[in-house]
Design an enzyme around this catalytic site. Structure first.
Site, PDB file in Angstrom:
ATOM      1  N   ASP A 166       0.845  -1.187   0.000  1.00 56.27           N
ATOM      2  CA  ASP A 166       0.000   0.000   0.000  1.00 56.27           C
ATOM      3  C   ASP A 166       0.888   1.247   0.000  1.00 56.27           C
ATOM      4  O   ASP A 166       1.779   1.380   0.844  1.00 56.27           O
ATOM      5  CB  ASP A 166      -0.902  -0.014   1.237  1.00 56.27           C
ATOM      6  CG  ASP A 166      -1.942   1.093   1.203  1.00 56.27           C
ATOM      7  OD1 ASP A 166      -3.051   0.831   0.705  1.00 56.27           O
ATOM      8  OD2 ASP A 166      -1.646   2.208   1.675  1.00 56.27           O
ATOM      9  N   ASN A 226      -2.897  12.865  -3.335  1.00 55.82           N
ATOM     10  CA  ASN A 226      -4.011  13.296  -4.180  1.00 55.82           C
ATOM     11  C   ASN A 226      -4.533  14.665  -3.766  1.00 55.82           C
ATOM     12  O   ASN A 226      -4.815  15.534  -4.604  1.00 55.82           O
ATOM     13  CB  ASN A 226      -5.151  12.274  -4.105  1.00 55.82           C
ATOM     14  CG  ASN A 226      -5.020  11.168  -5.132  1.00 55.82           C
ATOM     15  OD1 ASN A 226      -4.387  11.341  -6.165  1.00 55.82           O
ATOM     16  ND2 ASN A 226      -5.612  10.017  -4.845  1.00 55.82           N
ATOM     17  N   HIS A 231      -5.424  14.447  -8.587  1.00 56.63           N
ATOM     18  CA  HIS A 231      -5.568  13.040  -8.975  1.00 56.63           C
ATOM     19  C   HIS A 231      -4.695  12.672 -10.173  1.00 56.63           C
ATOM     20  O   HIS A 231      -4.290  11.511 -10.307  1.00 56.63           O
ATOM     21  CB  HIS A 231      -7.034  12.730  -9.267  1.00 56.63           C
ATOM     22  CG  HIS A 231      -7.893  12.702  -8.040  1.00 56.63           C
ATOM     23  ND1 HIS A 231      -7.960  11.609  -7.202  1.00 56.63           N
ATOM     24  CD2 HIS A 231      -8.693  13.649  -7.482  1.00 56.63           C
ATOM     25  CE1 HIS A 231      -8.767  11.864  -6.198  1.00 56.63           C
ATOM     26  NE2 HIS A 231      -9.232  13.093  -6.339  1.00 56.63           N
ATOM     27  N   ASP A 235      -2.338   9.489 -10.134  1.00 57.62           N
ATOM     28  CA  ASP A 235      -2.295   8.444 -11.158  1.00 57.62           C
ATOM     29  C   ASP A 235      -0.869   8.194 -11.631  1.00 57.62           C
ATOM     30  O   ASP A 235      -0.470   7.043 -11.883  1.00 57.62           O
ATOM     31  CB  ASP A 235      -3.170   8.834 -12.352  1.00 57.62           C
ATOM     32  CG  ASP A 235      -4.661   8.752 -12.038  1.00 57.62           C
ATOM     33  OD1 ASP A 235      -5.014   8.210 -10.967  1.00 57.62           O
ATOM     34  OD2 ASP A 235      -5.469   9.226 -12.857  1.00 57.62           O
ATOM     35  N   GLU A 251      -4.846   2.512  -3.945  1.00 53.20           N
ATOM     36  CA  GLU A 251      -3.393   2.459  -3.875  1.00 53.20           C
ATOM     37  C   GLU A 251      -2.898   1.127  -3.332  1.00 53.20           C
ATOM     38  O   GLU A 251      -1.748   0.990  -2.930  1.00 53.20           O
ATOM     39  CB  GLU A 251      -2.873   3.596  -2.990  1.00 53.20           C
ATOM     40  CG  GLU A 251      -3.232   3.498  -1.524  1.00 53.20           C
ATOM     41  CD  GLU A 251      -4.578   4.105  -1.174  1.00 53.20           C
ATOM     42  OE1 GLU A 251      -4.762   4.497  -0.011  1.00 53.20           O
ATOM     43  OE2 GLU A 251      -5.459   4.179  -2.060  1.00 53.20           O
TER      44      GLU A 251
END
Length: 309
Positions: free
Chosen positions: A176, A184, A189, A193, A219
């Site tokens: 994770d 973010n 975002h 990404d 994630e």
């Protein structure tokens, strides 16, 4: 027996059927004349499969790869290559041939590839089959990162448990990205990404062909390590952690770095995909509580020797 073996190799060398054998690291160890000719391999070469595909892609020969980004295609293909005991598919060559390829994988990771020229099949049937293969690939691939998706990884966990070997049953790792929500929120975002894609690329480079790495949501990612003891799994994850720590994925922010946390659980008798995942996820939670940027081993594993971090 030696005479019979020589005769067998002679038959392979004169056969129009393409035959090749790769080891568990995806290095070519044998290819007959038909295979070498189709993929432009000299008799004394033993290339890794990714290197072979990469050089042929740039030379526009061998397999026709319909992708603008070769590395993205490679990551997606390797996420599925050699992960099941047998699979078959169709592939085009630049010389106009259409091949039916089969891959048979042994428990030690060695793979036998056999391909037959099926160019004579009707063109309409060919198009339908190609569209089907693309649809199957899409159903097993995470669209953003190009690695395997939850559906494909879950099936590989179940495969690993079914093949459970007493000496080394295998491990499940849950990874994770640390403080991803903050990334973010702070950068947007689109940047998030980019981090996900960078993470998938870096981890995937260190994944063995017999393992399976995929994104299961947000994630969070999962790595299956069949026939791998817990301590070896920890060492594999340590290399991955070091690689991600070195990453500086944002060109506009050269000082930006990120980390991840991971939990590892060794498969135990009676485990299901759900129970094994739950223990690995609990170990991940403990890694987060301990400060993130570290690896934690499942404490219920009787063979657990230490916590890394």
């Amino acid at each position: 027996m030696a005479k019979d073996t020589r005769r067998l190799f002679e038959l392979f060398e004169t056969s129009p059927v393409l035959v090749a054998a790769y080891d568990g690291f995806d290095r070519l160890h044998y290819a007959n004349a038909a295979f070498r000719s189709a993929y432009f391999i000299t008799p004394d070469e033993m290339p890794l499969w990714p290197d072979l595909m990469r050089r042929n892609f740039h030379a526009q020969r061998g397999t026709v790869i319909r992708a603008g980004d070769f590395e993205e295609w490679l990551r997606s293909t390797q996420s599925r290559r050699g992960k099941v005991g047998f699979r078959s598919f169709e592939t085009d060559l630049f010389d106009g041939r259409w091949l039916w390829m089969t891959e048979t994988v042994e428990k030690d990771g060695w793979m036998l590839c056999v391909a037959t020229d099926v160019t004579g099949l009707k063109a309409k049937t060919r198009t339908v089959r190609q569209d089907r293969d693309l649809a199957i690939k899409a159903s097993y691939t995470d669209e953003l990162t190009g690695v395997a998706n939850r559906r494909f990884v879950t099936a590989r966990i179940e495969d690993m448990l079914q093949r459970n070997e007493q000496s080394s049953p295998g491990c499940l790792c849950v990874l994770d990205i640390d403080r991803f929500k903050s990334i973010n929120d702070q950068f947007g975002h689109q940047t998030g990404d980019a981090i996900l894609r960078d993470f998938a690329m870096r981890i995937h480079r260190l994944v063995r062909r017999t393992d399976c790495f995929g994104r299961v949501g947000g994630e969070e990612f999962v790595l299956t390590l069949p026939a791998t003891p817990v301590e070896q799994a920890r060492l594999i994850l340590e290399r991955m952690l070091a690689s991600v720590r070195r990453s500086r994925p944002l060109q506009e922010r050269p000082d930006f770095g990120y980390t991840f946390s991971a939990g590892i659980a060794g498969a135990q008798p009676g485990d299901t995909a759900i129970s094994l995942y739950a223990r690995a996820d609990r170990a991940l939670y403990m890694a987060k509580l301990a400060g993130r940027d570290r690896i934690h081993l499942d404490e219920s594993d009787p063979d657990r020797s230490a916590v890394a971090g």
